[in-house]
Design a protein around this motif. Structure first.
Motif, PDB file in Angstrom:
ATOM      1  N   GLY A   8      47.380  51.051  96.261  1.00 48.78           N
ATOM      2  CA  GLY A   8      48.831  51.047  96.161  1.00 48.78           C
ATOM      3  C   GLY A   8      49.408  49.995  95.230  1.00 48.78           C
ATOM      4  O   GLY A   8      50.622  49.965  95.006  1.00 48.78           O
ATOM      5  N   GLY A   9      48.555  49.124  94.701  1.00 50.54           N
ATOM      6  CA  GLY A   9      49.052  48.113  93.782  1.00 50.54           C
ATOM      7  C   GLY A   9      49.434  48.721  92.447  1.00 50.54           C
ATOM      8  O   GLY A   9      49.180  49.893  92.178  1.00 50.54           O
ATOM      9  N   GLY A  10      50.058  47.900  91.612  1.00 52.80           N
ATOM     10  CA  GLY A  10      50.447  48.385  90.297  1.00 52.80           C
ATOM     11  C   GLY A  10      51.407  47.447  89.619  1.00 52.80           C
ATOM     12  O   GLY A  10      51.656  46.333  90.095  1.00 52.80           O
ATOM     13  N   ARG A  19      54.322  50.057  98.359  1.00 49.39           N
ATOM     14  CA  ARG A  19      53.664  50.067  99.657  1.00 49.39           C
ATOM     15  C   ARG A  19      52.161  50.015  99.440  1.00 49.39           C
ATOM     16  O   ARG A  19      51.579  50.915  98.826  1.00 49.39           O
ATOM     17  CB  ARG A  19      54.034  51.298 100.482  1.00 49.39           C
ATOM     18  CG  ARG A  19      53.511  51.183 101.914  1.00 49.39           C
ATOM     19  CD  ARG A  19      53.926  52.322 102.803  1.00 49.39           C
ATOM     20  NE  ARG A  19      53.067  53.489 102.659  1.00 49.39           N
ATOM     21  CZ  ARG A  19      52.857  54.388 103.608  1.00 49.39           C
ATOM     22  NH1 ARG A  19      53.444  54.260 104.782  1.00 49.39           N
ATOM     23  NH2 ARG A  19      52.088  55.435 103.390  1.00 49.39           N
ATOM     24  N   LEU A  20      51.565  48.970  99.954  1.00 47.83           N
ATOM     25  CA  LEU A  20      50.123  48.826  99.913  1.00 47.83           C
ATOM     26  C   LEU A  20      49.516  49.439 101.166  1.00 47.83           C
ATOM     27  O   LEU A  20      50.103  49.371 102.247  1.00 47.83           O
ATOM     28  CB  LEU A  20      49.728  47.354  99.816  1.00 47.83           C
ATOM     29  CG  LEU A  20      50.327  46.554  98.670  1.00 47.83           C
ATOM     30  CD1 LEU A  20      49.769  45.131  98.690  1.00 47.83           C
ATOM     31  CD2 LEU A  20      50.074  47.209  97.337  1.00 47.83           C
ATOM     32  N   SER A  21      48.350  50.010 100.993  1.00 46.16           N
ATOM     33  CA  SER A  21      47.597  50.558 102.121  1.00 46.16           C
ATOM     34  C   SER A  21      46.224  49.913 102.154  1.00 46.16           C
ATOM     35  O   SER A  21      45.677  49.524 101.117  1.00 46.16           O
ATOM     36  CB  SER A  21      47.434  52.074 101.986  1.00 46.16           C
ATOM     37  OG  SER A  21      48.676  52.740 101.964  1.00 46.16           O
ATOM     38  N   CYS A  22      45.666  49.815 103.341  1.00 42.43           N
ATOM     39  CA  CYS A  22      44.319  49.302 103.510  1.00 42.43           C
ATOM     40  C   CYS A  22      43.639  50.167 104.561  1.00 42.43           C
ATOM     41  O   CYS A  22      44.023  50.133 105.734  1.00 42.43           O
ATOM     42  CB  CYS A  22      44.346  47.849 103.937  1.00 42.43           C
ATOM     43  SG  CYS A  22      42.724  47.169 104.350  1.00 42.43           S
ATOM     44  N   ALA A  23      42.659  50.916 104.116  1.00 40.65           N
ATOM     45  CA  ALA A  23      41.954  51.833 105.007  1.00 40.65           C
ATOM     46  C   ALA A  23      40.601  51.248 105.395  1.00 40.65           C
ATOM     47  O   ALA A  23      39.871  50.730 104.550  1.00 40.65           O
ATOM     48  CB  ALA A  23      41.764  53.177 104.320  1.00 40.65           C
TER      49      ALA A  23
END
Length: 125
Positions: A8-10, A19-23
């Motif tokens: 989700g970075g950029g 919005r960052l996600s971490c799965a």
């Protein structure tokens, strides 16, 4: 072995949102505290936010309250970081991390056992 993968970075402009996600994969982290940290160039890694295993308790770095929101979806084994009104000083590599519940000082990176590889967030002025 559990693995954490951020996404989700950029590159965005000041005032934008991300919005960052971490799965997590490998095993469930539903009983763990999940946190976000960040490291800007030339600076030490710093605490951003953490969320309890249930999602019912959150805590933020004072400077980020009101702009950042951490949440989690245990069904998806994923933690999120909603970042609003981004500023150039938010530019950093953002890391998610997991720690067993029951410890203290979750603002310290030392209590976290598992880390993601990081995702770059760059905010232009």
């Amino acid at each position: 072995q559990v693995q954490l993968v951020e996404s989700g970075g950029g590159l965005v402009q000041a005032g934008d949102s991300l919005r960052l996600s971490c799965a997590a994969s490998g095993r469930t982290l539903s009983s763990h505290v999940l946190g976000w940290f960040r490291q800007a160039p030339g600076k030490e890694r710093e605490f951003v936010a953490r969320v309890s295993w249930s999602g019912g308790s959150t805590y933020y770095a004072d400077s980020l309250k009101g702009r950042f929101t951490i949440s989690r979806d245990n069904a998806k084994n994923t933690v999120y970081l909603q970042m609003n009104s981004l500023k150039p000083e938010d530019t950093a590599v953002y890391y998610c991390a997991a720690a067993p519940s029951g410890r203290i000082y979750y603002t310290s990176q030392r209590v976290y056992d598992t880390w993601g590889q990081g995702t770059q967030v760059s905010v232009s002025s």
